[in-house]
Scaffold this motif. Structure first.
Motif, PDB file in Angstrom:
ATOM      1  N   LYS A   1      -6.623  -8.575 -24.228  1.00  0.00           N
ATOM      2  CA  LYS A   1      -6.526  -8.009 -25.576  1.00  0.00           C
ATOM      3  C   LYS A   1      -5.591  -6.815 -25.544  1.00  0.00           C
ATOM      4  CE  LYS A   1     -10.197  -9.734 -28.032  1.00  0.00           C
ATOM      5  NZ  LYS A   1     -10.533  -9.744 -29.400  1.00  0.00           N
ATOM      6  N   GLU A   2      -4.849  -6.655 -26.617  1.00  0.00           N
ATOM      7  CA  GLU A   2      -3.853  -5.593 -26.641  1.00  0.00           C
ATOM      8  C   GLU A   2      -3.909  -4.861 -27.971  1.00  0.00           C
ATOM      9  OE1 GLU A   2       0.929  -5.156 -25.977  1.00  0.00           O
ATOM     10  OE2 GLU A   2      -0.100  -6.949 -25.300  1.00  0.00           O
ATOM     11  N   ASN A   3      -3.798  -3.566 -27.909  1.00  0.00           N
ATOM     12  CA  ASN A   3      -3.677  -2.727 -29.086  1.00  0.00           C
ATOM     13  C   ASN A   3      -2.305  -2.081 -29.002  1.00  0.00           C
ATOM     14  OD1 ASN A   3      -4.062  -0.832 -31.171  1.00  0.00           O
ATOM     15  ND2 ASN A   3      -6.241  -0.685 -30.725  1.00  0.00           N
ATOM     16  N   LYS A   4      -1.926  -1.315 -29.999  1.00  0.00           N
ATOM     17  CA  LYS A   4      -0.602  -0.692 -30.009  1.00  0.00           C
ATOM     18  C   LYS A   4      -0.277  -0.001 -28.690  1.00  0.00           C
ATOM     19  CE  LYS A   4      -0.791   0.181 -34.933  1.00  0.00           C
ATOM     20  NZ  LYS A   4      -1.056   1.186 -35.937  1.00  0.00           N
ATOM     21  N   MET A   5      -1.244   0.746 -28.148  1.00  0.00           N
ATOM     22  CA  MET A   5      -0.952   1.542 -26.964  1.00  0.00           C
ATOM     23  C   MET A   5      -1.885   1.239 -25.798  1.00  0.00           C
ATOM     24  SD  MET A   5      -0.309   5.156 -28.844  1.00  0.00           S
ATOM     25  CE  MET A   5       0.778   5.877 -27.624  1.00  0.00           C
ATOM     26  N   PHE A   6      -2.794   0.315 -25.967  1.00  0.00           N
ATOM     27  CA  PHE A   6      -3.788   0.106 -24.923  1.00  0.00           C
ATOM     28  C   PHE A   6      -3.932  -1.372 -24.606  1.00  0.00           C
ATOM     29  CE2 PHE A   6      -7.958  -0.439 -23.102  1.00  0.00           C
ATOM     30  CZ  PHE A   6      -7.947   0.546 -22.144  1.00  0.00           C
ATOM     31  N   VAL A   7      -3.922  -1.691 -23.322  1.00  0.00           N
ATOM     32  CA  VAL A   7      -4.127  -3.052 -22.846  1.00  0.00           C
ATOM     33  C   VAL A   7      -5.343  -3.038 -21.926  1.00  0.00           C
ATOM     34  CG1 VAL A   7      -3.142  -4.956 -21.533  1.00  0.00           C
ATOM     35  CG2 VAL A   7      -1.663  -3.542 -22.970  1.00  0.00           C
ATOM     36  N   VAL A   8      -6.306  -3.920 -22.199  1.00  0.00           N
ATOM     37  CA  VAL A   8      -7.488  -4.020 -21.340  1.00  0.00           C
ATOM     38  C   VAL A   8      -7.058  -4.657 -20.019  1.00  0.00           C
ATOM     39  CG1 VAL A   8      -9.780  -5.037 -21.078  1.00  0.00           C
ATOM     40  CG2 VAL A   8      -9.018  -4.258 -23.326  1.00  0.00           C
ATOM     41  N   PRO A   9      -7.351  -3.992 -18.898  1.00  0.00           N
ATOM     42  CA  PRO A   9      -6.982  -4.570 -17.599  1.00  0.00           C
ATOM     43  C   PRO A   9      -7.709  -5.890 -17.339  1.00  0.00           C
ATOM     44  CG  PRO A   9      -7.663  -2.268 -17.374  1.00  0.00           C
ATOM     45  CD  PRO A   9      -7.994  -2.699 -18.769  1.00  0.00           C
ATOM     46  N   ASP A  10      -7.128  -6.716 -16.471  1.00  0.00           N
ATOM     47  CA  ASP A  10      -7.807  -7.943 -16.047  1.00  0.00           C
ATOM     48  C   ASP A  10      -9.015  -7.592 -15.204  1.00  0.00           C
ATOM     49  OD1 ASP A  10      -6.034  -9.646 -17.322  1.00  0.00           O
ATOM     50  OD2 ASP A  10      -4.734  -9.837 -15.562  1.00  0.00           O
ATOM     51  N   GLY A  11      -9.882  -8.555 -15.026  1.00  0.00           N
ATOM     52  CA  GLY A  11     -11.082  -8.359 -14.221  1.00  0.00           C
ATOM     53  C   GLY A  11     -12.214  -7.804 -15.057  1.00  0.00           C
ATOM     54  N   LEU A  12     -13.200  -7.262 -14.366  1.00  0.00           N
ATOM     55  CA  LEU A  12     -14.385  -6.697 -14.999  1.00  0.00           C
ATOM     56  C   LEU A  12     -14.099  -5.249 -15.363  1.00  0.00           C
ATOM     57  CD1 LEU A  12     -17.342  -7.384 -15.709  1.00  0.00           C
ATOM     58  CD2 LEU A  12     -17.972  -6.567 -13.439  1.00  0.00           C
ATOM     59  N   VAL A  13     -14.269  -4.900 -16.648  1.00  0.00           N
ATOM     60  CA  VAL A  13     -13.951  -3.565 -17.144  1.00  0.00           C
ATOM     61  C   VAL A  13     -15.145  -3.026 -17.907  1.00  0.00           C
ATOM     62  CG1 VAL A  13     -12.408  -2.201 -18.601  1.00  0.00           C
ATOM     63  CG2 VAL A  13     -11.512  -4.170 -17.353  1.00  0.00           C
ATOM     64  N   VAL A  14     -15.555  -1.799 -17.573  1.00  0.00           N
ATOM     65  CA  VAL A  14     -16.652  -1.131 -18.265  1.00  0.00           C
ATOM     66  C   VAL A  14     -16.083   0.074 -19.008  1.00  0.00           C
ATOM     67  CG1 VAL A  14     -18.858   0.085 -18.029  1.00  0.00           C
ATOM     68  CG2 VAL A  14     -18.317  -1.828 -16.507  1.00  0.00           C
ATOM     69  N   PHE A  15     -16.180   0.031 -20.324  1.00  0.00           N
ATOM     70  CA  PHE A  15     -15.837   1.201 -21.133  1.00  0.00           C
ATOM     71  C   PHE A  15     -17.089   2.061 -21.203  1.00  0.00           C
ATOM     72  CE2 PHE A  15     -12.668  -1.812 -22.453  1.00  0.00           C
ATOM     73  CZ  PHE A  15     -11.541  -1.041 -22.653  1.00  0.00           C
ATOM     74  N   SER A  16     -16.965   3.338 -20.860  1.00  0.00           N
ATOM     75  CA  SER A  16     -18.127   4.218 -20.781  1.00  0.00           C
ATOM     76  C   SER A  16     -17.757   5.614 -21.264  1.00  0.00           C
ATOM     77  CB  SER A  16     -18.638   4.277 -19.339  1.00  0.00           C
ATOM     78  OG  SER A  16     -17.687   4.932 -18.513  1.00  0.00           O
ATOM     79  N   LYS A  17     -18.722   6.512 -21.164  1.00  0.00           N
ATOM     80  CA  LYS A  17     -18.507   7.932 -21.437  1.00  0.00           C
ATOM     81  C   LYS A  17     -19.050   8.716 -20.260  1.00  0.00           C
ATOM     82  CE  LYS A  17     -19.838   9.474 -25.459  1.00  0.00           C
ATOM     83  NZ  LYS A  17     -20.470   9.671 -26.769  1.00  0.00           N
ATOM     84  N   THR A  18     -18.640   9.970 -20.155  1.00  0.00           N
ATOM     85  CA  THR A  18     -19.084  10.806 -19.040  1.00  0.00           C
ATOM     86  C   THR A  18     -20.600  10.938 -19.023  1.00  0.00           C
ATOM     87  OG1 THR A  18     -16.993  12.004 -19.114  1.00  0.00           O
ATOM     88  CG2 THR A  18     -18.816  13.064 -17.956  1.00  0.00           C
ATOM     89  N   VAL A  19     -21.203  11.192 -20.178  1.00  0.00           N
ATOM     90  CA  VAL A  19     -22.662  11.305 -20.275  1.00  0.00           C
ATOM     91  C   VAL A  19     -23.166  10.106 -21.068  1.00  0.00           C
ATOM     92  CG1 VAL A  19     -24.585  12.695 -21.090  1.00  0.00           C
ATOM     93  CG2 VAL A  19     -22.535  13.821 -20.216  1.00  0.00           C
ATOM     94  N   CYS A  20     -23.720   9.113 -20.345  1.00  0.00           N
ATOM     95  CA  CYS A  20     -24.163   7.878 -20.991  1.00  0.00           C
ATOM     96  C   CYS A  20     -25.134   7.155 -20.060  1.00  0.00           C
ATOM     97  CB  CYS A  20     -22.956   6.999 -21.297  1.00  0.00           C
ATOM     98  SG  CYS A  20     -23.364   5.345 -21.867  1.00  0.00           S
ATOM     99  N   PRO A  21     -26.435   7.352 -20.268  1.00  0.00           N
ATOM    100  CA  PRO A  21     -27.418   6.698 -19.386  1.00  0.00           C
ATOM    101  C   PRO A  21     -27.293   5.174 -19.346  1.00  0.00           C
ATOM    102  CG  PRO A  21     -28.475   8.419 -20.677  1.00  0.00           C
ATOM    103  CD  PRO A  21     -27.078   8.260 -21.231  1.00  0.00           C
TER     104      PRO A  21
END
Length: 70
Positions: A1-21
């Motif tokens: 998937k691609e956005n104007k400035m961001f491409v999701v890398p191949d493989g397993l990807v976890v979008f997270s935050k610094t503080v996120c249980p």
């Protein structure tokens, strides 16, 4: 998937935050299963944050496998 400035890398990807249980739980599960993954912290990466928001996501963790949400 691609956005104007961001491409999701191949493989397993976890979008997270610094503080996120819930993010910690997901990452620990993948580690316990021996799965390699890329972590992208949306509170440190504005392009990734905008990608998630424009894709309709309002919370993390969000997990992609080869460009597809799982």
């Amino acid at each position: 998937k691609e956005n104007k400035m961001f491409v999701v890398p191949d493989g397993l990807v976890v979008f997270s935050k610094t503080v996120c249980p819930k993010c910690v739980t997901v990452k620990n599960q993948f580690k316990a299963e021996g799965k390699d993954f890329t972590e992208i912290k949306v509170d440190e990466n504005q392009d990734a944050y905008q990608f998630l928001v424009s894709s309709g996501f309002r919370s993390v963790p969000v997990v992609f496998q080869d460009g597809v949400v799982v």
